[in-house]
Design a protein around this motif. Structure first.
Motif, PDB file in Angstrom:
ATOM      1  N   HIS A 114     -42.132  20.352  25.430  1.00  0.00           N
ATOM      2  CA  HIS A 114     -42.587  20.077  24.059  1.00  0.00           C
ATOM      3  C   HIS A 114     -43.859  20.866  23.759  1.00  0.00           C
ATOM      4  O   HIS A 114     -43.959  21.545  22.726  1.00  0.00           O
ATOM      5  CB  HIS A 114     -42.833  18.572  23.917  1.00  0.00           C
ATOM      6  N   ALA A 117     -43.437  24.762  23.613  1.00  0.00           N
ATOM      7  CA  ALA A 117     -42.876  25.264  22.355  1.00  0.00           C
ATOM      8  C   ALA A 117     -43.958  25.468  21.297  1.00  0.00           C
ATOM      9  O   ALA A 117     -43.817  26.313  20.399  1.00  0.00           O
ATOM     10  CB  ALA A 117     -41.818  24.294  21.833  1.00  0.00           C
ATOM     11  N   ASP A 202     -34.621  28.923  24.708  1.00  0.00           N
ATOM     12  CA  ASP A 202     -34.358  29.217  23.294  1.00  0.00           C
ATOM     13  C   ASP A 202     -35.185  28.317  22.385  1.00  0.00           C
ATOM     14  O   ASP A 202     -35.741  28.773  21.368  1.00  0.00           O
ATOM     15  CB  ASP A 202     -32.872  29.045  22.983  1.00  0.00           C
ATOM     16  N   ALA A 203     -35.288  27.053  22.735  1.00  0.00           N
ATOM     17  CA  ALA A 203     -36.057  26.121  21.911  1.00  0.00           C
ATOM     18  C   ALA A 203     -37.550  26.452  21.964  1.00  0.00           C
ATOM     19  O   ALA A 203     -38.256  26.356  20.949  1.00  0.00           O
ATOM     20  CB  ALA A 203     -35.811  24.686  22.381  1.00  0.00           C
ATOM     21  N   ASP A 206     -38.110  29.468  19.850  1.00  0.00           N
ATOM     22  CA  ASP A 206     -38.025  29.136  18.427  1.00  0.00           C
ATOM     23  C   ASP A 206     -39.161  28.214  17.969  1.00  0.00           C
ATOM     24  O   ASP A 206     -39.195  27.818  16.810  1.00  0.00           O
ATOM     25  CB  ASP A 206     -36.687  28.456  18.122  1.00  0.00           C
ATOM     26  N   ASP A 208     -39.656  25.081  18.631  1.00  0.00           N
ATOM     27  CA  ASP A 208     -39.100  23.800  18.205  1.00  0.00           C
ATOM     28  C   ASP A 208     -39.369  22.777  19.312  1.00  0.00           C
ATOM     29  O   ASP A 208     -38.586  22.646  20.257  1.00  0.00           O
ATOM     30  CB  ASP A 208     -37.589  23.950  17.968  1.00  0.00           C
ATOM     31  N   ARG A 211     -36.617  19.952  20.026  1.00  0.00           N
ATOM     32  CA  ARG A 211     -35.414  20.499  20.677  1.00  0.00           C
ATOM     33  C   ARG A 211     -35.710  20.895  22.115  1.00  0.00           C
ATOM     34  O   ARG A 211     -34.870  20.720  23.007  1.00  0.00           O
ATOM     35  CB  ARG A 211     -34.894  21.696  19.870  1.00  0.00           C
ATOM     36  N   ALA A 212     -36.903  21.432  22.356  1.00  0.00           N
ATOM     37  CA  ALA A 212     -37.271  21.823  23.722  1.00  0.00           C
ATOM     38  C   ALA A 212     -37.337  20.605  24.634  1.00  0.00           C
ATOM     39  O   ALA A 212     -36.862  20.632  25.780  1.00  0.00           O
ATOM     40  CB  ALA A 212     -38.615  22.541  23.707  1.00  0.00           C
ATOM     41  N   ALA A 215     -33.817  19.358  25.285  1.00  0.00           N
ATOM     42  CA  ALA A 215     -33.117  20.277  26.174  1.00  0.00           C
ATOM     43  C   ALA A 215     -33.561  20.086  27.615  1.00  0.00           C
ATOM     44  O   ALA A 215     -32.749  20.162  28.549  1.00  0.00           O
ATOM     45  CB  ALA A 215     -33.361  21.714  25.724  1.00  0.00           C
TER      46      ALA A 215
END
Length: 240
Positions: A114, A117, A202-203, A206, A208, A211-212, A215
Motif C-alpha cells: 500500500h 504504491a 502493476d498496482a 499505477d 493504486d 489494489r496493491a 494483490a
C-alpha cells in the motif's frame, strides 16, 4: 541474520551441535560436557570452545561459574537467525515456523505494498521489475536462483515504501522467506510465481494503493497454498 559460513571441522561442529539443540536432542537447561562432546565429534577442546562462541552468539547456550556451559531456554534463542531457522525445519518443526512467518508477512507486506504504491520511485520500479524478470528466468531452471529472485522482489518492495525502518524489515522476513522458498522451489508441484507478483508490481506502478494491498494479500494466500502443496503428505491408500 545470515547463516554461519564457517567451513571445515569448525563449521561442522557448529551445525552438528546447533541441530542437536534446536531439534531437542540437547534440551533446554542441559549442561554440556565439552570434553565428552568433543570426543563424540572427534574434535579438540579448542574447536569445541570456538564453536561454543558461535552458538552463544545465536542465543542457544550460555556459560556460568559453578554451572558450566548449558543450553538456554528457547525464549533466548535468536529465532530470526538463518541457521536456527534451517535447523528447525530440518528437525521437523518447520510447520510452526512457516505459520509464524505467514502471520508476520500478512501484517507487514500488504501495508508495505500500500505504501509502496504511494511512494515508489522510478528506481524502485526498476528494482522490482529486475527481480521479477530474474524470477521468470529462474522458475523452471534453478531453485536457488528462484529463491534469490523472490527475496530480491520482496526486499525491493520494502525499499519502495520510502521508510527506512520498513526497509530494514528484510532482516526479519528474509531468513524465513529464503527457507520457505528453498522448500517450495525444490518441488515441481507449485504454480508459476510470476503472475501473482506481476499483479502487485502493476498496482504499485499505477500508484493504486488499495489494489496493491489486495494483490499482496492474494499473493500471500497463494504462498500459503504453495507451501501446503509441498509439505502435505498424502494419506496412505486403504487396504481393499
Amino acid at each position: 541474520m545470515a547463516a554461519y559460513t564457517g567451513r571445515g571441522v569448525h563449521g561442522q561442529v557448529v551445525h552438528a551441535l546447533g541441530s542437536r539443540i534446536v531439534g531437542g536432542e540437547l534440551p533446554e537447561g542441559t549442561t554440556l560436557d565439552l570434553r565428552a562432546l568433543g570426543e563424540d565429534l572427534d574434535v579438540s577442546l579448542t574447536v569445541m570452545r570456538e564453536s561454543m562462541k558461535v552458538l552463544a552468539g545465536k542465543g542457544l547456550i550460555d556459560a556460568r561459574q559453578k554451572r558450566g556451559t548449558f543450553v538456554r531456554e528457547r525464549t533466548y534463542w535468536n529465532l530470526l537467525d538463518a541457521d536456527i531457522i534451517r535447523w528447525q525445519v530440518d528437525s521437523g518443526a518447520g510447520q510452526r515456523l512457516m505459520r509464524d512467518l505467514a502471520d508476520v508477512r500478512s501484517i507487514v507486506e500488504p501495508a508495505a505494498a500500500h505504501r509502496a504504491a504511494l511512494h515508489r520511485t522510478g528506481q524502485d520500479l526498476e528494482a522490482l521489475q529486475s527481480a521479477l524478470d530474474a524470477m521468470a528466468r529462474a522458475h523452471t531452471h534453478s531453485p536457488a536462483d528462484a529463491a534469490e529472485a523472490d527475496a530480491a522482489f520482496h526486499r525491493a518492495l520494502l525499499n519502495a515504501t520510502g521508510n527506512e525502518m520498513l526497509a530494514r524489515m528484510d532482516l526479519l522476513l528474509e531468513p524465513g522467506l529464503r527457507e520457505r522458498d528453498r522448500m517450495v522451489h525444490s518441488h515441481d508441484r507449485t504454480d508459476d510465481p510470476v503472475p501473482s507478483h506481476q499483479v502487485v508490481l502493476d498496482a504499485i506502478r499505477d500508484q493504486d494503493p488499495t489494489r496493491a494491498e489486495l494483490a499482496m494479500l492474494d499473493l500471500l494466500a497463494k504462498a500459503v497454498h504453495d507451501l501446503d502443496q509441498v509439505t502435505h503428505v498424502p494419506d496412505s491408500p486403504r487396504e481393499p
